[in-house]
Design a protein around this motif. Structure first.
Motif, PDB file in Angstrom:
ATOM      1  N   ASP A 169      62.888  38.534  59.830  1.00 34.58           N
ATOM      2  CA  ASP A 169      62.094  39.119  60.909  1.00 34.58           C
ATOM      3  C   ASP A 169      60.725  39.583  60.408  1.00 34.58           C
ATOM      4  N   LEU A 170      60.019  38.669  59.763  1.00 30.90           N
ATOM      5  CA  LEU A 170      58.713  39.001  59.197  1.00 30.90           C
ATOM      6  C   LEU A 170      57.548  38.458  60.020  1.00 30.90           C
ATOM      7  N   ASP A 171      57.841  37.681  61.042  1.00 29.91           N
ATOM      8  CA  ASP A 171      56.760  37.093  61.835  1.00 29.91           C
ATOM      9  C   ASP A 171      55.952  38.175  62.530  1.00 29.91           C
ATOM     10  N   ALA A 172      54.641  37.975  62.572  1.00 33.76           N
ATOM     11  CA  ALA A 172      53.731  38.883  63.262  1.00 33.76           C
ATOM     12  C   ALA A 172      52.868  38.063  64.211  1.00 33.76           C
ATOM     13  N   LYS A 173      52.240  38.747  65.144  1.00 32.80           N
ATOM     14  CA  LYS A 173      51.372  38.057  66.092  1.00 32.80           C
ATOM     15  C   LYS A 173      50.115  37.584  65.367  1.00 32.80           C
ATOM     16  N   PRO A 174      49.785  36.292  65.461  1.00 31.79           N
ATOM     17  CA  PRO A 174      48.585  35.798  64.774  1.00 31.79           C
ATOM     18  C   PRO A 174      47.315  36.462  65.317  1.00 31.79           C
ATOM     19  N   LYS A 175      46.360  36.683  64.415  1.00 34.09           N
ATOM     20  CA  LYS A 175      45.073  37.226  64.840  1.00 34.09           C
ATOM     21  C   LYS A 175      44.195  36.159  65.476  1.00 34.09           C
ATOM     22  N   GLN A 176      44.507  34.894  65.210  1.00 31.08           N
ATOM     23  CA  GLN A 176      43.715  33.804  65.770  1.00 31.08           C
ATOM     24  C   GLN A 176      44.211  33.443  67.165  1.00 31.08           C
TER      25      GLN A 176
END
Length: 405
Positions: A169-176
């Motif tokens: 559960d390491l996914d984060a919302k991309p800044k791009q």
């Protein structure tokens, strides 16, 4: 239970260079790849920094022997403006050229080289579980058997598979912003005759609504991809092939280049490819390549960041296995984010048009053009570079200076 010094998930460039460096340092490496090689993947234009990293890993010779297309620079054009950046006009970087590569061949050559050097490579096997405290990896083999590995370090180079981000559960919302690439390969295009026929050409479509990559290979085949927002693609209500045809036909540079070209495969697409994670490492694992963060294809940063992260992670793992203290935050995550953020500033400025103001400006100071060239060459950690030293404000500062003149 089987054991190894380092367990690597994924056999792309990041996994291959990490494996090669580790086995040459005397450590046992088990590398598991879910697919079979060769396999198709986009990201076919390399940067000079890649050559330096491969050279340091004693892998450059195998790539040179593969006879890929020489790449000496990059050209940008829209309907009225044109600018070319030759890689040898940089800030004195160690390497000033690279290659255009079919990734199915390039990736396979790298992995075969890592295997020749001593890595234990296994295809068509999938990591199904990971215990980060015990550092135990569970693998389902091609035959359907379940195997476990006890490793001293785990390196996740799983790319778009994003194995550990998914399991931990390491996914984060991309800044791009999320974009799509619509692409195919063609033959019979009209290439430049001024010595830049091996360069990547980037064509701006319309009012910066999309851009087109033109990546030539030395067998007469060219990779052609269109990058835009999903909304822009959907606004045409066309199939992927129809959209590709329409954008090529309505972009002057591409229309001329591909007037006699023939597609050699179906038009395909990749959507929402930007990715990010909450952290790049843990006590027993580290994320490298696209398993960690992927920005955008516009400046061909993907393979560079993959090789850089795989190389640095291997070097730090070697230090750690030798009993030395490693500050993974400072030496890995902070280091990688410095380069990623330089690329990110360029990517964001490309899409909002600020970077075109800089690229197409008349009478640029030689040092500024050399600084741009060094970034476009992948040397995004050179703190003597204006864009690295002033990361976060460099583009705005330069745009303001240009617009005030």
């Amino acid at each position: 239970m089987k054991t190894c010094d380092v367990f690597i998930i994924g056999g792309g460039p990041a996994g291959s260079i990490a494996a090669a460096k580790l086995v040459q340092a005397g450590y046992s490496v088990k590398l598991v790849e879910r697919q079979t090689f060769p396999r198709f993947v986009i990201g076919e234009s390399l940067l000079p920094r890649c050559n330096q990293l491969l050279n340091e890993a004693n892998m450059l010779e195998s790539i040179e022997n593969a006879n890929f297309q020489f790449k000496g620079g990059v050209a940008f054009q829209d309907q009225s403006k044109f600018e070319i950046f030759h890689f040898d006009d940089n800030l004195g970087e160690p390497f000033n050229s690279s290659f255009q590569v079919k990734r199915e061949t390039f990736d396979h050559e790298l992995l075969k080289d890592a295997e020749r050097k001593g890595a234990d490579v296994e295809f068509e096997s999938e990591v199904t579980a990971y215990d980060p405290e015990q550092n135990i990896v569970t693998v389902k083999t091609k035959q359907g058997d379940i195997e476990t590995y006890q490793a001293r370090k785990v390196i996740d180079a799983s790319g778009y598979g994003r194995v550990l981000p998914r399991l931990l559960d390491l996914d984060a919302k991309p800044k791009q912003a999320l974009r799509r690439a619509t692409f195919c390969r063609v033959k019979g295009d009209i290439r430049p005759e001024d010595g830049t026929d091996g360069y990547i050409y980037v064509d701006v479509h319309g009012d910066n609504d999309a851009w087109i990559w033109n990546i030539p290979f030395n067998d007469g085949i060219t990779s052609v991809g269109i990058v835009c927002t999903e909304a822009f693609f959907q606004s045409f209500n066309l199939s992927e092939a129809e959209f590709w045809d329409h954008i090529i036909e309505t972009t002057p540079g591409s229309k001329h280049r591909y007037q006699n070209a023939v597609k050699i495969n179906e038009v395909n697409s990749l959507s929402g490819y930007s990715a990010a994670v909450k952290k790049l490492y843990g006590d027993n694992f580290v994320l490298v390549g696209n398993a960690s963060e992927f920005l955008d294809p516009v400046f061909s940063s993907g393979v560079t960041l993959a090789l850089e992260s795989g190389s640095v992670a291997a070097d730090l793992t070697i230090k750690e296995l030798q009993g030395e203290q490693v500050d993974w935050q400072a030496e890995y995550e902070d280091y990688m984010m410095l380069g990623i953020d330089v690329f990110r500033e360029f990517v964001n400025a490309w899409y909002d048009g600020r970077l075109q103001t800089i690229f197409f400006a008349a009478d640029k100071e030689p040092k500024i053009k050399q600084s741009i060239t060094s970034v476009l060459s992948g040397y995004v950690w050179n703190k003597n570079n204006f864009f690295v030293k002033n990361s976060g404000v460099a583009v705005d500062t330069l745009v303001a200076m240009i617009e005030s003149n």
